[in-house]
Design a protein around this motif. Structure first.
Motif, PDB file in Angstrom:
ATOM      1  N   HIS A 148      37.952  68.228  29.568  1.00 22.16           N
ATOM      2  CA  HIS A 148      37.464  69.052  28.518  1.00 22.16           C
ATOM      3  C   HIS A 148      38.487  70.025  28.028  1.00 22.16           C
ATOM      4  CE1 HIS A 148      33.465  68.768  30.902  1.00 22.16           C
ATOM      5  NE2 HIS A 148      33.479  68.124  29.918  1.00 22.16           N
ATOM      6  N   LEU A 149      39.796  69.979  28.662  1.00 24.09           N
ATOM      7  CA  LEU A 149      40.933  70.765  28.229  1.00 24.09           C
ATOM      8  C   LEU A 149      42.101  70.481  27.610  1.00 24.09           C
ATOM      9  CD1 LEU A 149      40.686  72.874  31.413  1.00 24.09           C
ATOM     10  CD2 LEU A 149      39.478  73.542  29.405  1.00 24.09           C
ATOM     11  N   ARG A 150      41.922  69.058  26.825  1.00 26.08           N
ATOM     12  CA  ARG A 150      42.714  68.660  26.012  1.00 26.08           C
ATOM     13  C   ARG A 150      43.330  69.483  24.995  1.00 26.08           C
ATOM     14  NH1 ARG A 150      39.838  63.488  26.978  1.00 26.08           N
ATOM     15  NH2 ARG A 150      41.379  62.164  28.413  1.00 26.08           N
ATOM     16  N   GLY A 151      44.495  69.569  24.623  1.00 24.35           N
ATOM     17  CA  GLY A 151      45.132  70.406  23.590  1.00 24.35           C
ATOM     18  C   GLY A 151      45.443  71.870  24.161  1.00 24.35           C
ATOM     19  N   ILE A 152      45.003  72.166  25.699  1.00 25.68           N
ATOM     20  CA  ILE A 152      45.073  73.451  26.274  1.00 25.68           C
ATOM     21  C   ILE A 152      46.554  73.896  26.831  1.00 25.68           C
ATOM     22  CG2 ILE A 152      44.073  75.252  27.814  1.00 25.68           C
ATOM     23  CD1 ILE A 152      42.227  74.963  25.211  1.00 25.68           C
ATOM     24  N   PHE A 153      46.834  72.736  27.570  1.00 23.46           N
ATOM     25  CA  PHE A 153      48.011  72.725  28.501  1.00 23.46           C
ATOM     26  C   PHE A 153      49.089  72.182  27.499  1.00 23.46           C
ATOM     27  CE2 PHE A 153      44.456  72.666  31.224  1.00 23.46           C
ATOM     28  CZ  PHE A 153      44.956  73.599  32.212  1.00 23.46           C
ATOM     29  N   ALA A 154      50.375  72.589  27.705  1.00 24.99           N
ATOM     30  CA  ALA A 154      51.735  72.340  27.032  1.00 24.99           C
ATOM     31  C   ALA A 154      51.947  70.821  27.229  1.00 24.99           C
ATOM     32  CB  ALA A 154      52.677  73.062  27.463  1.00 24.99           C
ATOM     33  N   ASP A 155      51.707  70.638  28.674  1.00 26.09           N
ATOM     34  CA  ASP A 155      52.180  69.110  29.187  1.00 26.09           C
ATOM     35  C   ASP A 155      50.990  68.270  29.029  1.00 26.09           C
ATOM     36  OD1 ASP A 155      53.300  66.721  30.378  1.00 26.09           O
ATOM     37  OD2 ASP A 155      54.281  67.868  31.889  1.00 26.09           O
ATOM     38  N   GLY A 196      45.016  74.907  41.166  1.00 18.10           N
ATOM     39  CA  GLY A 196      45.531  73.511  40.666  1.00 18.10           C
ATOM     40  C   GLY A 196      46.524  73.755  39.719  1.00 18.10           C
ATOM     41  N   ARG A 197      47.213  72.604  39.349  1.00 18.40           N
ATOM     42  CA  ARG A 197      48.384  72.529  38.521  1.00 18.40           C
ATOM     43  C   ARG A 197      48.266  71.533  37.307  1.00 18.40           C
ATOM     44  NH1 ARG A 197      53.577  74.008  40.822  1.00 18.40           N
ATOM     45  NH2 ARG A 197      54.256  72.869  39.307  1.00 18.40           N
ATOM     46  N   VAL A 198      48.797  71.763  36.203  1.00 20.26           N
ATOM     47  CA  VAL A 198      49.112  70.656  35.231  1.00 20.26           C
ATOM     48  C   VAL A 198      50.414  70.644  34.775  1.00 20.26           C
ATOM     49  CG1 VAL A 198      48.179  69.820  32.947  1.00 20.26           C
ATOM     50  CG2 VAL A 198      46.496  70.820  34.425  1.00 20.26           C
ATOM     51  N   GLY A 199      51.177  69.906  35.433  1.00 20.05           N
ATOM     52  CA  GLY A 199      52.681  69.980  34.915  1.00 20.05           C
ATOM     53  C   GLY A 199      53.190  71.337  35.642  1.00 20.05           C
ATOM     54  N   LEU A 200      53.932  72.147  34.956  1.00 17.19           N
ATOM     55  CA  LEU A 200      54.423  73.491  35.514  1.00 17.19           C
ATOM     56  C   LEU A 200      53.621  74.563  35.164  1.00 17.19           C
ATOM     57  CD1 LEU A 200      58.163  73.035  34.394  1.00 17.19           C
ATOM     58  CD2 LEU A 200      57.402  72.871  36.523  1.00 17.19           C
ATOM     59  N   GLU A 201      52.338  74.199  34.367  1.00 13.69           N
ATOM     60  CA  GLU A 201      51.354  75.610  34.131  1.00 13.69           C
ATOM     61  C   GLU A 201      50.195  75.114  35.587  1.00 13.69           C
ATOM     62  OE1 GLU A 201      50.883  76.354  29.711  1.00 13.69           O
ATOM     63  OE2 GLU A 201      50.528  74.185  30.190  1.00 13.69           O
ATOM     64  N   TYR A 202      49.460  76.309  35.378  1.00 11.58           N
ATOM     65  CA  TYR A 202      48.428  76.518  36.348  1.00 11.58           C
ATOM     66  C   TYR A 202      47.163  76.287  35.705  1.00 11.58           C
ATOM     67  CZ  TYR A 202      52.186  78.995  38.878  1.00 11.58           C
ATOM     68  OH  TYR A 202      53.469  79.030  39.470  1.00 11.58           O
ATOM     69  N   HIS A 203      46.294  75.878  36.638  1.00  7.79           N
ATOM     70  CA  HIS A 203      44.609  75.977  35.994  1.00  7.79           C
ATOM     71  C   HIS A 203      44.240  77.221  35.254  1.00  7.79           C
ATOM     72  CE1 HIS A 203      42.697  72.605  38.799  1.00  7.79           C
ATOM     73  NE2 HIS A 203      43.595  72.127  37.955  1.00  7.79           N
ATOM     74  N   MET A 204      43.873  76.999  34.028  1.00  8.19           N
ATOM     75  CA  MET A 204      43.491  78.155  33.347  1.00  8.19           C
ATOM     76  C   MET A 204      42.312  77.719  32.107  1.00  8.19           C
ATOM     77  SD  MET A 204      46.851  78.048  30.725  1.00  8.19           S
ATOM     78  CE  MET A 204      47.424  76.801  29.734  1.00  8.19           C
ATOM     79  N   THR A 205      41.617  78.855  31.536  1.00  9.96           N
ATOM     80  CA  THR A 205      40.752  78.826  30.748  1.00  9.96           C
ATOM     81  C   THR A 205      41.053  78.370  29.409  1.00  9.96           C
ATOM     82  OG1 THR A 205      40.633  81.096  30.161  1.00  9.96           O
ATOM     83  CG2 THR A 205      39.392  80.385  32.038  1.00  9.96           C
TER      84      THR A 205
END
Ligand code: PAN
Ligand code: ZN
Length: 197
Positions: free
Chosen positions: A33-40, A80-89
């Motif tokens: 549901h979070l496509r477009g939110i994380f940089a990577d 949790g992590r997505v690439g170098l970022e962390y789980h976020m809203t």
């Protein structure tokens, strides 16, 4: 029985979990549901393919969406992590720009990232007991930088409304990255990655 919020009432919070025990609505956001939110975007697709984990859950009490009423919600962001970022809203502005919000952190560690439409940004660290004041007009996104769930209670005008489109279209200027093991607020441009979705 559905509560109508026209008489005084108590709402129970589970203080160990940081969640509302009584609520009318629940939203579960998975990685997909979070496509477009994380940089990577590539890292996000890997996380989705590996099982599409629940990133966060929001429980809401829903009084009438009318001036004067207050909405209350609990959010739990799993670690949790997505690439170098962390789980976020996802992050949002309130549609009614005159609507602020307070976040009361109950459990975990993280940041609330804020920005207004004149380009100002702010990062407020979250830990149990912090009460974060979101002034009217500031977009807000929350990041779990710890190894355990981050839980917080939000209170905001019931007629605030949520505008997700602006953040999806423009992104947020700041994020939090793992810099050699230290969660560090940085400009998104520092990550130098393309978003997907
Ligand atoms: C919060 C948020 C909640 C989930 O209740 O809605 O933490 O974040 P997103 O709505 O950005 O997905 C709040 O700020 N309400 O106004
Ligand atoms: Zn909000």
């Amino acid at each position: 029985m559905r509560r109508t919020y026209d008489v005084p009432l108590n709402i129970l919070i589970d203080l160990a979990r940081g969640t509302l025990e009584e609520f009318e609505e629940e939203v579960v956001r998975r990685a997909s549901h979070l496509r477009g939110i994380f940089a990577d975007g590539v890292a996000l697709e890997r996380v989705i393919a590996a099982g599409d984990p629940v990133v966060y859950e929001v429980r809401s009490c829903t009084p009438p969406e009318a001036a004067g009423h207050l909405a209350i919600c609990s959010s739990v962001i799993h670690s949790g992590r997505v690439g170098l970022e962390y789980h976020m809203t996802k992050g949002h502005y309130h549609v009614n720009a005159a609507s602020g919000e307070i976040y009361i952190c109950v459990r975990g560690r993280g940041y609330v990232l804020l920005q207004d439409n004149s380009g100002r940004t702010e990062e407020l660290p979250l830990s149990p007991g912090t009460v974060s004041y979101v002034p009217p007009g500031w977009a807000h996104r929350t990041v779990n930088t710890g190894d355990s769930p981050l839980s917080f209670i939000g209170v905001y005008p019931a007629d605030a409304g949520h505008d997700y489109g602006t953040i999806l279209a423009t992104g947020m200027k700041r994020t939090v990255m793992d810099d050699g093991g230290v969660p560090t607020p940085v400009d998104v441009s520092r990550l130098g990655l393309k978003q997907t979705g």
